[in-house]
Design an enzyme around this catalytic site. Sequence first.
Site, short mmCIF file in Angstrom:
data_model
loop_
_atom_site.label_atom_id
_atom_site.label_comp_id
_atom_site.label_asym_id
_atom_site.label_seq_id
_atom_site.Cartn_x
_atom_site.Cartn_y
_atom_site.Cartn_z
N TRP A 49 0.88 -1.03 -0.07
CA TRP A 49 -0.07 0.08 0.10
C TRP A 49 0.83 1.29 -0.22
O TRP A 49 1.67 1.59 0.69
CB TRP A 49 -0.92 0.00 1.13
CG TRP A 49 -1.46 1.12 1.30
CD1 TRP A 49 -1.29 2.51 2.04
CD2 TRP A 49 -2.96 1.50 0.93
NE1 TRP A 49 -2.24 3.52 1.82
CE2 TRP A 49 -3.24 2.88 1.14
CE3 TRP A 49 -3.88 0.73 0.18
CZ2 TRP A 49 -4.53 3.62 0.82
CZ3 TRP A 49 -4.93 1.43 -0.21
CH2 TRP A 49 -5.43 2.70 0.21
N MET A 50 0.39 2.28 -0.77
CA MET A 50 1.19 3.63 -0.77
C MET A 50 0.02 4.61 -1.11
O MET A 50 -1.04 4.57 -1.51
CB MET A 50 2.18 3.76 -1.83
CG MET A 50 2.81 5.17 -2.11
SD MET A 50 3.84 5.26 -3.28
CE MET A 50 2.85 5.00 -4.72
N ASN A 51 0.27 5.66 -0.21
CA ASN A 51 -0.57 6.91 -0.54
C ASN A 51 -0.03 8.26 -0.52
O ASN A 51 1.07 8.58 -1.46
CB ASN A 51 -1.80 6.99 0.36
CG ASN A 51 -1.76 6.93 1.95
OD1 ASN A 51 -1.26 5.92 2.56
ND2 ASN A 51 -1.89 8.07 2.43
N ASP A 52 0.00 9.05 0.16
CA ASP A 52 0.54 10.61 0.17
C ASP A 52 1.85 10.75 -0.13
O ASP A 52 2.62 10.01 0.53
CB ASP A 52 0.15 11.59 1.40
CG ASP A 52 -1.37 11.53 1.81
OD1 ASP A 52 -1.91 10.48 1.28
OD2 ASP A 52 -1.66 12.10 2.85
N ARG A 168 -3.18 18.34 11.18
CA ARG A 168 -1.98 17.48 10.76
C ARG A 168 -1.60 17.96 9.43
O ARG A 168 -1.99 18.94 8.84
CB ARG A 168 -2.69 16.13 10.58
CG ARG A 168 -3.85 15.97 9.47
CD ARG A 168 -4.04 14.30 9.32
NE ARG A 168 -4.98 14.16 8.32
CZ ARG A 168 -6.42 14.17 8.72
NH1 ARG A 168 -6.87 14.51 9.81
NH2 ARG A 168 -7.21 13.86 7.55
N ASP A 169 -0.53 17.28 8.94
CA ASP A 169 0.24 17.57 7.49
C ASP A 169 0.88 18.87 7.51
O ASP A 169 0.31 19.98 6.73
CB ASP A 169 -0.98 17.21 6.43
CG ASP A 169 -1.69 16.09 6.62
OD1 ASP A 169 -1.24 15.28 7.39
OD2 ASP A 169 -2.94 16.07 5.98
N GLU A 220 -6.63 18.87 4.45
CA GLU A 220 -5.48 17.99 4.55
C GLU A 220 -4.40 18.45 3.59
O GLU A 220 -4.73 19.24 2.71
CB GLU A 220 -6.09 16.65 4.18
CG GLU A 220 -7.04 15.83 5.04
CD GLU A 220 -7.35 14.45 4.57
OE1 GLU A 220 -6.94 13.31 5.52
OE2 GLU A 220 -8.00 14.36 3.78
#
Length: 579
Positions: A49-52, A168-169, A220
């Site tokens: 799995w990968m995201n941002d 966050r972020d 986000e």
Amino acid sequence: QRRVHGSIEPVKQMLSFAIAAVLAAALCALARADTALPQYHFVPLPHNWMNDPNGPFYDPVHGLYHLMYQYLTPRVWGHAVSRDLIHWIQLPIALNTDMWYDQGGVFSGSATILDDEARTPMLSYSVSTNDMQCIAYPTNRSDPYLVQWTKFPGNPIITTKKGAPPGRDDTTAWLGGVNGSVWRMAYGTDQGAIIFTSPDFRTWTEAHLLNSDDPTGMWECPDFYPVPGGDGVHVLKASTLGRDFWTTGTYFDANISFVHASKDMGAPDQLYDYGRFYASKSFYDPVKDRQVLWGWILEERDADAHGAPYGWASVQSLPRSITLADDGVSINTYPVDEVAQLRDQSSYFIVPQVKVPAGSVYPLKITGAQLELHATLAGGSSCGFQVLWSAGGEYTRMGVGNNSLTGYMPGTDLLGGDYNITNVNYQDPHICQAACISDPRCQAWTYVVRPPLYASCCLKGTVPAANPSAACTSGVRNPVAGDLSLVGNLTHSSLNTTDHHAADTNSGPLPAGVSSADLALFVDHSMLELFSSGKALTRRAYPTLADAVGVGLYAGSTDCTFSNVYGWTLDSAPVQPNP
């Protein structure tokens, strides 16, 4: 169980490593067998799995580009390096869940190159609880790959336990104040981007919100930067409501404020990408004086938190450069020039001009699932490229169409983007239109008749693509001016309708006054990225037939005249293991 020094922990740790290695090998085997796996876009090793995208930066000391990203479950920061943004070397995990404050996951953040003598890259990031911000720096600055990172012993640097708002972020930080001696940084909250300041990047003080009042909800992955060559124009970006919105304007450092010149955040024509693109992160590249953008491209089929049953999940977009449009308030995005090195020159073709009759497809003398295609639409609408085309009926269309979204559209469904659904009188769609107009968060609405007693009013925070439906009436709060829209039509892209959810059409407007279009399409198996007039639309397609490699020019409801049609097949550039 064998005990070492009175503890079974070493044995448990070895067992967990062994299980992880077996799982990684199994996932990689599944991914290699999957024809949907992109071959020149960034997909990490081992596959999972990968995201941002997180913390991208250029290291001025060692001359390397770094890309980090949300990886595995719970989330950690994966890490890779490149000399050209195209060919990547996989490195070990940069930030793991090894401290008391990040056990639930290391969430998104950014990188900042400090102004010290060592030009230290500093990572700033949030953790899964949404109530702490942290920093990390290279353990060995002389290591060209910066493999190991040390978490600041004083983490968390910002915490709700000391009165900070939850969020966050973190953004990339920038210098301001007297003699440019004070750092500014922001992170996302449900009110927008909150600013903090610091004299040393370790001790931070809350300032105020950077943005104006905004109705879009939780921000986000915010981003804030000056556009290179843009005469001081700044971009403020937020990932919210499933899309990446931007607004441009002027930054005033004296009071750390931003005044937008374009429309405010949430305008449906102010998106980095009209398609499957989210949680983006950009960085300044001093080598070419450009802002480079990465975006998370989600799957449009079912996959679990480890990428099963396919062995992988999600892709990073092609790296894109961001420039200021001629109007001085809009931004353009386009793949970086380095993508051209992938072209197989022996595959080059050109068609000077061709007219395609309405309802037909003109086959091109190129095939494949790794392509770069260009064409100028000289006349007509509902025109573009037909790719991943099979004799068995699978094909995907990426092109342009008429921009026909208005304030009141009987027989039209705007599918998706709902944030509020209520039951209303089933005899009058204007009730739903009025509800949207009275709610500043609402960008569009759909009224669905459910006879005999009621209807549903669906208020939407975005403007989805229009689809015909006799049971629906829809409208757009602020219809966007423009003659043409980018269109991705995936209604025939796959014979597998069980786990493939992309069987639809979506669109987004080109700038007002554009009546012809220069199209550029990049195909990489399941990845499709379309660009025109500074706008972008990304989709995913999953054909099932082995011969779904045909390419053509389609004409929909009108005749279409194309000129200067050309392109190449593109070489693979898979991520390489660290030698």
